[in-house]
Structures are given as structure tokens and as C-alpha cells.
Design a protein around this motif. Structure first.
Motif, short mmCIF file in Angstrom:
data_model
loop_
_atom_site.label_atom_id
_atom_site.label_comp_id
_atom_site.label_asym_id
_atom_site.label_seq_id
_atom_site.Cartn_x
_atom_site.Cartn_y
_atom_site.Cartn_z
N PRO A 225 7.24 27.49 32.99
CA PRO A 225 6.65 28.65 33.59
C PRO A 225 7.13 29.10 34.85
CG PRO A 225 5.00 27.18 33.68
CD PRO A 225 6.19 26.44 32.76
N GLY A 226 8.00 30.14 34.97
CA GLY A 226 8.37 30.58 36.30
C GLY A 226 7.13 31.25 37.17
N SER A 227 6.32 31.64 36.33
CA SER A 227 5.13 32.37 37.22
C SER A 227 4.03 32.40 35.83
CB SER A 227 5.38 33.67 37.60
OG SER A 227 5.80 34.62 36.73
N VAL A 228 2.68 32.54 36.23
CA VAL A 228 1.63 32.70 35.25
C VAL A 228 1.33 34.30 35.71
CG1 VAL A 228 1.56 30.33 34.60
CG2 VAL A 228 -0.11 31.45 36.32
N LEU A 229 0.28 34.89 34.38
CA LEU A 229 -0.12 35.99 34.71
C LEU A 229 -1.48 35.82 34.93
CD1 LEU A 229 1.94 37.96 32.27
CD2 LEU A 229 2.65 37.70 34.53
N GLU A 250 6.58 19.62 40.29
CA GLU A 250 7.39 19.58 39.19
C GLU A 250 6.58 19.02 38.12
OE1 GLU A 250 11.47 17.47 37.64
OE2 GLU A 250 10.96 17.71 39.52
N SER A 251 5.72 17.94 38.23
CA SER A 251 4.90 17.33 37.31
C SER A 251 3.62 18.28 36.72
CB SER A 251 4.30 15.75 37.66
OG SER A 251 3.54 16.18 38.79
N GLU A 252 3.07 18.96 37.79
CA GLU A 252 2.18 20.20 37.57
C GLU A 252 2.71 21.15 36.67
OE1 GLU A 252 -1.00 19.61 41.34
OE2 GLU A 252 0.81 20.76 41.44
N ARG A 253 3.88 21.74 37.00
CA ARG A 253 4.42 22.62 36.29
C ARG A 253 4.76 22.38 35.01
NH1 ARG A 253 7.10 27.36 38.33
NH2 ARG A 253 7.34 26.18 40.21
N THR A 254 5.35 21.10 34.53
CA THR A 254 5.35 20.43 33.30
C THR A 254 4.09 20.27 32.58
OG1 THR A 254 7.47 19.46 34.06
CG2 THR A 254 6.34 18.56 31.79
N ALA A 255 3.20 20.10 32.94
CA ALA A 255 1.99 19.85 32.28
C ALA A 255 1.42 20.94 32.03
CB ALA A 255 0.84 18.94 33.51
N LEU A 256 1.27 22.00 32.88
CA LEU A 256 0.93 23.42 32.77
C LEU A 256 1.57 24.03 31.76
CD1 LEU A 256 -1.11 25.78 33.45
CD2 LEU A 256 0.72 26.37 35.28
N ALA A 257 2.98 23.83 31.40
CA ALA A 257 3.87 24.42 30.43
C ALA A 257 3.29 23.98 29.03
CB ALA A 257 5.24 23.82 30.73
N ARG A 258 2.83 22.64 28.94
CA ARG A 258 2.19 22.16 27.49
C ARG A 258 1.24 22.81 27.23
NH1 ARG A 258 4.05 16.91 29.96
NH2 ARG A 258 1.88 16.60 30.58
N LEU A 259 0.26 23.13 28.24
CA LEU A 259 -1.08 23.91 27.81
C LEU A 259 -0.70 25.47 27.48
CD1 LEU A 259 -3.01 22.57 31.03
CD2 LEU A 259 -3.30 21.98 28.57
N LEU A 260 0.17 25.76 28.20
CA LEU A 260 0.77 27.43 27.82
C LEU A 260 1.36 27.32 26.45
CD1 LEU A 260 1.93 28.44 31.35
CD2 LEU A 260 -0.29 28.84 30.34
N HIS A 261 2.26 26.50 26.13
CA HIS A 261 2.84 26.67 24.81
C HIS A 261 1.83 26.36 23.77
CE1 HIS A 261 7.10 27.15 25.89
NE2 HIS A 261 6.92 26.08 27.10
N PRO A 274 -0.04 44.46 31.29
CA PRO A 274 0.79 44.37 32.69
C PRO A 274 1.97 45.06 32.45
CG PRO A 274 -0.36 42.39 32.00
CD PRO A 274 -0.30 43.28 30.95
N PRO A 275 2.55 45.66 33.60
CA PRO A 275 4.03 46.29 33.51
C PRO A 275 4.82 45.02 33.99
CG PRO A 275 2.67 46.59 35.75
CD PRO A 275 1.79 46.00 35.04
N VAL A 276 5.21 44.16 33.11
CA VAL A 276 5.85 43.02 33.14
C VAL A 276 6.67 42.75 31.83
CG1 VAL A 276 4.55 41.56 34.90
CG2 VAL A 276 4.26 41.34 32.76
N ALA A 277 7.97 42.50 31.92
CA ALA A 277 8.75 42.41 30.67
C ALA A 277 9.07 40.72 30.47
CB ALA A 277 10.03 42.96 30.81
N GLY A 278 9.15 40.78 29.08
CA GLY A 278 9.17 39.20 28.79
C GLY A 278 8.16 38.24 28.85
N ALA A 279 6.97 38.79 28.79
CA ALA A 279 5.87 37.94 28.89
C ALA A 279 5.49 37.15 27.70
CB ALA A 279 4.58 38.66 29.44
N HIS A 280 4.92 36.09 27.80
CA HIS A 280 4.41 35.15 26.66
C HIS A 280 2.88 35.28 26.73
CE1 HIS A 280 8.21 33.02 25.30
NE2 HIS A 280 8.45 33.49 26.68
N TRP A 281 2.23 35.62 26.05
CA TRP A 281 0.66 35.87 26.21
C TRP A 281 0.05 34.45 25.47
CZ3 TRP A 281 0.85 39.73 29.08
CH2 TRP A 281 1.60 40.91 28.78
N VAL A 282 -1.22 34.06 26.19
CA VAL A 282 -1.93 33.02 25.75
C VAL A 282 -3.38 33.47 25.85
CG1 VAL A 282 -0.24 31.51 27.00
CG2 VAL A 282 -2.26 32.43 28.00
#
Length: 323
Positions: A225-229, A250-261, A274-282
Motif C-alpha cells: 500500500p502506498g496509502s490507505v483510504l 517497512e515491516s508495518e507496511r508489509t504486515a498491513l499489506a497482508r491484512l489488506l489483500h 471517493p474521487p480516487v483512481a485505481g483503489a482496491h476496496w476492502v
């Protein structure tokens, strides 16, 4: 009169000076606006330059009268913050943003000057009547500035407080202001320098938010994730309150990525997309805590930074008052 081009002096983030040195510092309210250098040529004209040096005079037609605020022949260069004030007299950056960038659209700028007028907060004087004042200490420049008595319909010279830093900072927090500027009273003006003689303290707030989606990062963050909504519960739904992309290791971003996927879904969970392009919803079940500066008029959290996940909270506990 030909006026020297002067770059604004910049403040360094920090904390209050030690109590034993408090009397050696002056304190000013930190405004949430656009930094500008104002050039009064002595002929009634005014040139407004942004921090980068760009001429943005046409964006702020209501400030033109400031060029006539000094007697004919008196020329000055002032350091200022251009703000739009809310109903409580506090600077509101969300209201200022539509005014910025209008230097090339003078007709629109004139219309917006009626609906959302700006105000120039004057806090330093670096040139006056042919004299460059940058080598003078803050106390002498301040005395010269206050001697000009520049108070008008779209500009003012707020008083500075010498000493009593803790009380000044507490007052900014109690009144919901952005923060405090601390200035060493013996300091010279250092054009273009981020100096430790000026310290800025930003009042930050925290909020619990629900993650409703994410945007992929680029480069080394590919797949992460570059950013979360962010969302907060409101009126029975999840209201979008902005995105956050800083504050992780770095480790927190990786752990968050697993949860988001693992939580990805096809449909947007927010009440309004939201007015954002390319978002992945969770699935909106992850609760996090963020630090932010202010909530904008339309409910977004400004300058957010991630603090931590809050597994101890439910999404329903992220409710916020947007009124």
C-alpha cells in the motif's frame, strides 16, 4: 523604488525552548495559509510573491489596497501569511485552496474575493525606505513593523508575546489553532534559510479511522500500500475522510499489506465513492489511529500520519462529529 527580491526565512520543527530561556524567545500564532512576501513600492502598487518567488498578485485583488496603506514614497517588503478566516476567526486552509493558483484567472479571483476573501497576517519587515533590515535582530524589526500601524480590512499585524511560551502554546491548543512559532528575539532574518532561530510547533490531533481501501505504491513499494483510504462512521454509513500514506515502518507496511489483500472486496464500502483512481476496496473492519492537523470544512483529515492499528476497537467506535 526598485525593491530587493528577498526569499522568506523558514522555521525548523521543534519543541518549546527550555523554561530557563523562555524570556529570550517571542511567540506568534502559526497560521494555516500561504506564505508570501509583499512588496510595497511606494507608488501605491503591491506585488505579492509566493514562497517560490512567483508573482501571485492577481490571485488576491483584495490585498491591492495594502499598497496604499503607507504614505506615498514609503517602500517596504513585508513577510506575511495569506489566510482565509472561518466564522471563528481561525485560518482555514480548505477555504484558501480554491484561491491559490488563480494568478492566471483574475476574473475568477475577483469573484472569489467576494465569497471567500483573504487576509494577510503581517509578521516581519525586512526592507523599509531604502534600508535592508535583515541584519537587525527580531526585536528591532518588530518595533519597525509595529510602528507602521498596518491594520486594514484585509490585513493586520497581530501582536507577538515575549516569554510565556507554555501559556501561548496551551492557548493555541485550547482555541483549535494550528500551532505556535517561536522566534529568538536576537535572531537576524535569514532569507531562504530553514533556521533553528525560528521553531514551529504544530498542534496535532488524533482520530480512530476505518480502512475502506488502499492505493498501490510504486517503485520499491510495488505490491504494497502506498496509502490507505480512511473512513469514519457517520449517519449510518462509512464516510470517506481522506487518505494516509506516511507513518509506517517497512515491516508495518508489509504486515498491513497482508491484512489488506486478505480483506479485498469488489464493492466500495464508503457511503459515496471517493474521487480516487485505481483503489482496491476492502471489508471495513480494520481500525487504525492517525495523527492529523485539522479537519477541513468538508470533513477530510488534513496532513494525516499513521500511528498504529487499533485491534481493540470496533469499526463502530470510529464515529465522528462532522458538524
Amino acid at each position: 523604488m526598485d525593491l530587493p527580491r528577498i526569499a522568506p526565512m523558514l522555521a525548523t520543527p521543534g519543541a518549546l525552548p527550555p523554561p530557563g530561556r523562555d524570556a529570550a524567545w517571542a511567540y506568534e500564532t502559526k497560521q494555516d495559509g500561504q506564505r508570501a512576501m509583499l512588496y510595497l513600492g511606494g507608488d501605491g502598487g503591491l506585488v505579492v510573491r509566493s514562497r517560490s518567488g512567483e508573482d501571485v498578485s492577481a490571485a488576491y485583488p483584495e490585498l491591492r489596497a495594502l499598497g496604499r496603506a503607507l504614505p506615498a514614497g514609503r517602500a517596504a517588503v513585508l513577510d506575511a501569511e495569506i489566510v482565509v478566516l472561518d466564522e471563528s476567526g481561525r485560518s482555514d486552509f480548505a477555504r484558501l485552496q480554491p484561491r491559490m493558483g488563480l494568478a492566471g484567472s483574475p476574473a475568477r479571483a475577483r469573484r472569489m474575493a467576494v465569497s471567500d476573501p483573504v487576509h494577510a497576517v503581517l509578521f516581519d519587515l525586512v526592507f523599509l525606505d531604502g534600508r535592508l533590515l535583515t541584519g537587525l535582530p527580531w526585536t528591532e524589526r518588530r518595533q519597525e513593523l509595529e510602528g507602521l500601524a498596518l491594520e486594514g480590512p484585509a490585513w493586520s499585524t497581530p501582536r507577538a508575546l515575549v516569554g510565556h511560551g507554555e501559556a501561548a502554546l496551551r492557548a493555541t491548543r485550547e482555541h483549535g489553532l494550528e500551532g505556535l512559532l517561536c522566534k529568538r528575539i536576537t535572531s537576524r532574518y535569514e532569507p531562504g534559510v530553514r533556521s533553528k532561530n525560528w521553531i514551529k510547533i504544530r498542534n496535532m490531533r488524533t482520530a480512530d479511522i476505518v480502512v475502506g481501501g488502499w492505493l498501490p505504491g510504486g517503485g520499491r513499494l510495488s505490491g504494497l500500500p502506498g496509502s490507505v483510504l480512511m473512513g469514519q462512521r457517520h449517519a449510518g454509513g462509512l464516510r470517506y475522510v481522506g487518505s494516509v500514506g506516511t507513518g509506517w515502518s517497512e515491516s508495518e507496511r508489509t504486515a498491513l499489506a497482508r491484512l489488506l489483500h486478505a480483506a479485498e472486496i469488489d464493492d466500495c464500502p464508503f457511503s459515496e465513492v471517493p474521487p480516487v483512481a485505481g483503489a482496491h476496496w476492502v471489508v471495513p473492519r480494520l481500525v487504525g489511529e492517525v495523527r492529523y492537523a485539522v479537519r477541513t470544512r468538508n470533513g477530510l483529515l488534513r496532513q494525516p500520519s499513521w500511528l498504529r492499528l487499533r485491534p481493540d476497537l470496533t469499526p463502530e467506535e470510529s464515529a465522528a462529529d462532522f458538524e
